[in-house]
Enzyme design. Structure first.
Site, PDB file in Angstrom:
ATOM      1  N   SER A 155       0.872  -1.182   0.109  1.00 16.71           N
ATOM      2  CA  SER A 155      -0.010   0.122  -0.043  1.00 16.71           C
ATOM      3  C   SER A 155       0.977   1.236  -0.025  1.00 16.71           C
ATOM      4  O   SER A 155       1.989   1.242   0.456  1.00 16.71           O
ATOM      5  CB  SER A 155      -0.833  -0.016   1.278  1.00 16.71           C
ATOM      6  OG  SER A 155      -1.440   1.342   1.404  1.00 16.71           O
ATOM      7  N   TYR A 204      -2.279  -1.451  10.574  1.00 18.50           N
ATOM      8  CA  TYR A 204      -2.241  -1.500   8.992  1.00 18.50           C
ATOM      9  C   TYR A 204      -1.169  -1.206   8.355  1.00 18.50           C
ATOM     10  O   TYR A 204      -0.374  -1.635   7.731  1.00 18.50           O
ATOM     11  CB  TYR A 204      -3.562  -1.013   8.463  1.00 18.50           C
ATOM     12  CG  TYR A 204      -3.689  -0.906   6.935  1.00 18.50           C
ATOM     13  CD1 TYR A 204      -4.430  -2.216   6.402  1.00 18.50           C
ATOM     14  CD2 TYR A 204      -3.153   0.021   6.009  1.00 18.50           C
ATOM     15  CE1 TYR A 204      -4.676  -2.297   5.237  1.00 18.50           C
ATOM     16  CE2 TYR A 204      -3.374  -0.100   4.645  1.00 18.50           C
ATOM     17  CZ  TYR A 204      -4.075  -1.260   4.140  1.00 18.50           C
ATOM     18  OH  TYR A 204      -4.403  -1.595   2.643  1.00 18.50           O
TER      19      TYR A 204
END
Ligand SMILES: NC(=O)c1ccc[n+]([C@@H]2O[C@H](COP(=O)([O-])OP(=O)(O)OC[C@H]3O[C@@H](n4cnc5c(N)ncnc54)[C@H](O)[C@@H]3O)[C@@H](O)[C@H]2O)c1
Length: 252
Positions: A141, A154
């Site tokens: 990401s 995350y």
């Protein structure tokens, strides 16, 4: 860009980026093993077959080693080899600041988003060493490079995916196995629809959109195009790379 008859696993292929990428790979000639914990993988498989492509659905949890091992075993049973993999299954952040994050919330993100990639790599690479090589792409990401507020578990897991990608590339570069990561910006999927329900993130969304220098979020197929290239021989000198596919999010 041809992927004719390549056997490729796509995890998290029941939805979003994984589903779009699985369809794209099949359209380019790959035999796609659709993996998901949810039964939505059956829909992706049906849509590939309806378009004339080849796909098999293997349902399971890649966040435990037995799930990843069973996925690779089912692939070898069905097709006899493994040429590529897109390790993309993931879960989103819980949208709380770090001091309010429970151990369970931390463990969930790390188990699926980081350990899941490790378990998949371990068993995929074992299969590829047998057949003489392959190409693997992991979904990290933009948050594998930078942070946003209220996403510690995350952000940590996705930074880990970038490191794990480099480590795997270093271990197997001389054995014909390439390992790369894609770093998407915000992509319009059900994951993002879920996150945007959270008031903290909803308030932050306009700021995030502006950080994408193209002024918009991405489409799942726009990530899939980069993945297809990394899985093909067209990217034959690329390994250990973390490639931003983020509308310029990390450029500013
Ligand atoms: N959408 C974005 O903006 C965005 C941005 C950057 C990175 N990502 C990453 O891209 C990947 C795909 O995200 P998406 O937006 O398509 O999400 P999504 O929720 O639409 O799809 C994720 C899929 O993964 C599956 N999954 C979850 N846990 C699993 C497990 N333990 N085993 C097997 N399958 C499991 C889900 O069932 C789902 O079908 C994730 O790794 C996510 O972190 C997404």
């Amino acid at each position: 860009m041809e992927l004719n008859d390549r056997v490729i696993i796509v995890t998290g292929a029941g939805s979003g980026i994984g589903a779009a990428t699985a369809r794209l790979l099949a359209a380019r000639g790959a035999k796609v093993v659709v993996s998901d914990i949810a039964d939505t993988g059956a829909q992706t498989t049906e849509s590939i077959r309806a378009a004339g492509g080849e796909a098999e659905f293997v349902q399971g949890d890649i966040g435990v080693e037995a799930g990843a091992q069973a996925l690779v075993a089912a692939t070898l049973d069905r097709y006899g080899r493994l040429d590529g993999a897109f390790n993309n299954a993931g879960v989103e952040q819980c949208a709380v600041p770090l001091h309010k994050l429970t151990g369970e919330q931390w463990d969930r993100a790390v188990r699926v988003d980081l350990s899941g990639v490790f378990y998949c790599l371990k068993h995929q690479i074992t299969a590829m060493l047998e057949s003489g090589g392959g190409s693997i792409v992991n979904t990290a990401s933009a948050l594998g490079r930078v942070a946003i507020p209220n996403a510690a578990e995350y952000v940590a897991a996705k930074h880990g995916v970038v490191g794990l990608t480099k480590a795997a590339a270093a271990d197997y570069g001389r054995q014909g196995i390439r390992v790369n990561a894609v770093l998407p910006g915000i992509v319009e999927t059900t994951m993002v629809a879920r996150i945007s329900q959270d008031p903290t993130f909803a308030a932050y969304f306009d700021t995030l959109r502006r950080r994408h220098v193209m002024g918009r979020f991405g489409k799942p197929g726009e990530i899939g195009e980069s993945v297809a290239w990394l899985l093909s021989d067209a990217s034959s000198f690329v390994t250990g790379a973390a490639i931003s596919v983020d509308g310029g999010y990390l450029a500013v």
